[in-house]
Design a protein around this motif. Structure first.
Motif, PDB file in Angstrom:
ATOM      1  N   ASP A  20       2.338  12.909   1.416  1.00 42.03           N
ATOM      2  CA  ASP A  20       3.596  12.189   1.187  1.00 42.03           C
ATOM      3  C   ASP A  20       4.652  12.632   2.209  1.00 42.03           C
ATOM      4  O   ASP A  20       4.558  13.745   2.753  1.00 42.03           O
ATOM      5  CB  ASP A  20       4.095  12.512  -0.236  1.00 42.03           C
ATOM      6  CG  ASP A  20       5.012  11.444  -0.794  1.00 42.03           C
ATOM      7  OD1 ASP A  20       5.379  10.509  -0.061  1.00 42.03           O
ATOM      8  OD2 ASP A  20       5.369  11.554  -1.988  1.00 42.03           O
TER       9      ASP A  20
ATOM     10  N   GLU B 295      -0.331  12.588  -4.763  1.00 44.95           N
ATOM     11  CA  GLU B 295       0.513  12.722  -3.572  1.00 44.95           C
ATOM     12  C   GLU B 295       1.057  14.135  -3.482  1.00 44.95           C
ATOM     13  O   GLU B 295       1.677  14.637  -4.423  1.00 44.95           O
ATOM     14  CB  GLU B 295       1.685  11.736  -3.639  1.00 44.95           C
ATOM     15  CG  GLU B 295       1.236  10.291  -3.667  1.00 44.95           C
ATOM     16  CD  GLU B 295       2.371   9.302  -3.449  1.00 44.95           C
ATOM     17  OE1 GLU B 295       3.545   9.739  -3.338  1.00 44.95           O
ATOM     18  OE2 GLU B 295       2.089   8.099  -3.381  1.00 44.95           O
TER      19      GLU B 295
ATOM     20  N   ASN C  45       2.851  11.937  -8.060  1.00 47.24           N
ATOM     21  CA  ASN C  45       3.392  13.011  -7.223  1.00 47.24           C
ATOM     22  C   ASN C  45       3.130  14.370  -7.854  1.00 47.24           C
ATOM     23  O   ASN C  45       3.353  14.559  -9.043  1.00 47.24           O
ATOM     24  CB  ASN C  45       4.903  12.843  -7.058  1.00 47.24           C
ATOM     25  CG  ASN C  45       5.254  11.625  -6.227  1.00 47.24           C
ATOM     26  OD1 ASN C  45       5.088  11.610  -5.013  1.00 47.24           O
ATOM     27  ND2 ASN C  45       5.718  10.578  -6.902  1.00 47.24           N
TER      28      ASN C  45
ATOM     29  N   GLU D 184       2.968   3.515  -7.460  1.00 44.65           N
ATOM     30  CA  GLU D 184       3.364   4.918  -7.547  1.00 44.65           C
ATOM     31  C   GLU D 184       4.152   5.157  -8.829  1.00 44.65           C
ATOM     32  O   GLU D 184       5.073   4.403  -9.163  1.00 44.65           O
ATOM     33  CB  GLU D 184       4.209   5.318  -6.331  1.00 44.65           C
ATOM     34  CG  GLU D 184       4.667   6.779  -6.396  1.00 44.65           C
ATOM     35  CD  GLU D 184       5.291   7.276  -5.105  1.00 44.65           C
ATOM     36  OE1 GLU D 184       5.478   6.485  -4.163  1.00 44.65           O
ATOM     37  OE2 GLU D 184       5.595   8.495  -5.051  1.00 44.65           O
TER      38      GLU D 184
ATOM     39  N   LYS E  54       1.452   8.871   4.030  1.00 46.53           N
ATOM     40  CA  LYS E  54       2.632   8.071   3.748  1.00 46.53           C
ATOM     41  C   LYS E  54       3.737   8.459   4.721  1.00 46.53           C
ATOM     42  O   LYS E  54       4.250   9.585   4.682  1.00 46.53           O
ATOM     43  CB  LYS E  54       3.091   8.265   2.296  1.00 46.53           C
ATOM     44  CG  LYS E  54       2.008   7.848   1.302  1.00 46.53           C
ATOM     45  CD  LYS E  54       2.500   7.896  -0.124  1.00 46.53           C
ATOM     46  CE  LYS E  54       3.320   6.683  -0.483  1.00 46.53           C
ATOM     47  NZ  LYS E  54       3.631   6.635  -1.937  1.00 46.53           N
TER      48      LYS E  54
HETATM   49 MG    MG Z   1       5.496  10.016  -3.526  1.00 45.06          MG
END
Ligand code: MG
Ligand code: C2E
Ligand code: MG
Ligand code: MG
Length: 284
Positions: A176, A146, A114, A59, A197
């Motif tokens: 996420d 995400e 993200n 990530e 997640k």
């Molecule tokens: Mg994230």
């Protein structure tokens, strides 16, 4: 509020408040310069598939090295970047940079980026993703985007349409911080996510907290039924890992495996074998 306490509007001009407005203004001005000044860096944190005992992705986590304040946490500047619209150029930079970096990793290791809801409003998101992929040469399957539940809040049809366009490019879409929103389950119905997640707040209280264990098991079960990978965020101890594995989570991310690290360090990890995960996994 100011009036309700009977002291009138002068309450708005209390020194601490003026100071905090000033801090915010200064931070905002600094944030405007951060990108051209090269003050951002991306750290990467591995996601480990515990079945295969392999790093499957990392990530991208943004870091701001402020010349005076030092390291500023994303939790302290991302909201400001969203309010000011600066998240659009910053987010585009993260996409480009993360795709470029990931293209140098051994295949098929992917990169997770993200996206904030504000980037969906900018209208250029699909184009930015497309151009980050094109210039880096990264295969779309290796890019995971995400999003949090707020992107789909209030049945936002425009954002949903953008998500479908992104998916059509071949990239993966992850939900996420799952479980922290108001009606998490309904979001799973509105879009076919590739990955869920599970938020760190559920992992944190394992193995002691019975409720958290039950919730993790249920989410992992939903993932299995939907054919969606489930990732546990914030795995810090071997006991948590053991429990998460037992409950059926397929991927793990957390300090137990690695803290977010600069690109060069992550590359060394990827090239130098995975003794560390083997250790962590067998200890559990
Ligand atoms: Mg994230
Ligand atoms: P997130 O996407 O949920 O990222 C996971 C956060 O958990 C990261 O915090 C990571 O450092 C932290 N973390 C990972 N493993 C552990 C662990 O074992 N224990 C603990 N205590 N923490 C762990 P970080 O890097 O501070 O980022 C915070 C949030 O800022 C992210 O949460 C994400 O929402 C946002 N963010 C970071 N980079 C970007 C970016 O490039 N764009 C956007 N839009 N948001 C970003
Ligand atoms: Mg998260
Ligand atoms: Mg989080």
């Amino acid at each position: 509020r100011a009036k309700a306490d009977g002291r009138g509007l002068h309450r708005f001009f209390e020194p601490e408040m003026a100071a905090s407005i000033l801090v915010r203004r200064t931070l905002e001005a600094d944030l405007r310069h951060a990108l051209p000044a090269g003050e951002f860096q991306i750290y990467y944190q591995p996601l480990v598939d515990i079945g295969a005992n392999r790093i499957v992705a990392s990530e991208a986590l943004l870091r701001w090295f402020h010349p005076v304040r030092g390291l500023v946490s994303p939790n302290d500047f991302i909201p400001l970047a969203e309010e000011t619209g600066l998240i659009t150029p910053i987010g585009e930079w993260v996409l480009r940079e993360a795709c470029r970096e990931a293209a140098s990793w051994p295949e098929p290791i992917g990169v997770c980026v993200n996206l904030s809801p504000a980037q969906f409003r900018s209208r250029s998101l699909v184009q930015s993703v497309l151009s980050a992929l094109a210039t880096s040469g990264l295969a779309p399957q290796r890019l995971e985007l995400e999003i949090t539940e707020s992107v789909l809040l209030a049945e936002n049809h425009a954002n949903l349409a953008v998500l479908h366009q992104l998916r059509a490019l071949g990239v993966c879409i992850s939900m996420d911080d799952f479980g922290t929103g108001y009606s998490s389950l309904s979001y799973l119905r509105s879009f076919p996510f590739d990955k869920i997640k599970i938020d760190r707040s559920f992992v944190k209280e394992l193995p002691e907290n019975h409720e958290c264990g039950a919730i993790v098991r249920a989410v992992a079960g939903i993932g299995q039924c939907l054919g969606v990978a489930t990732v546990a965020e914030g795995v810090e101890t071997p006991e948590q890992l053991a429990r998460l594995r037992e409950e059926g989570c397929t991927q793990m991310q957390g300090f137990l495996f690695s803290r977010p690290a600069p690109a060069a360090e992550l590359r060394r990890m990827l090239e130098g074998g995975c003794e560390k995960w083997a250790e962590a996994a067998s200890a559990a």
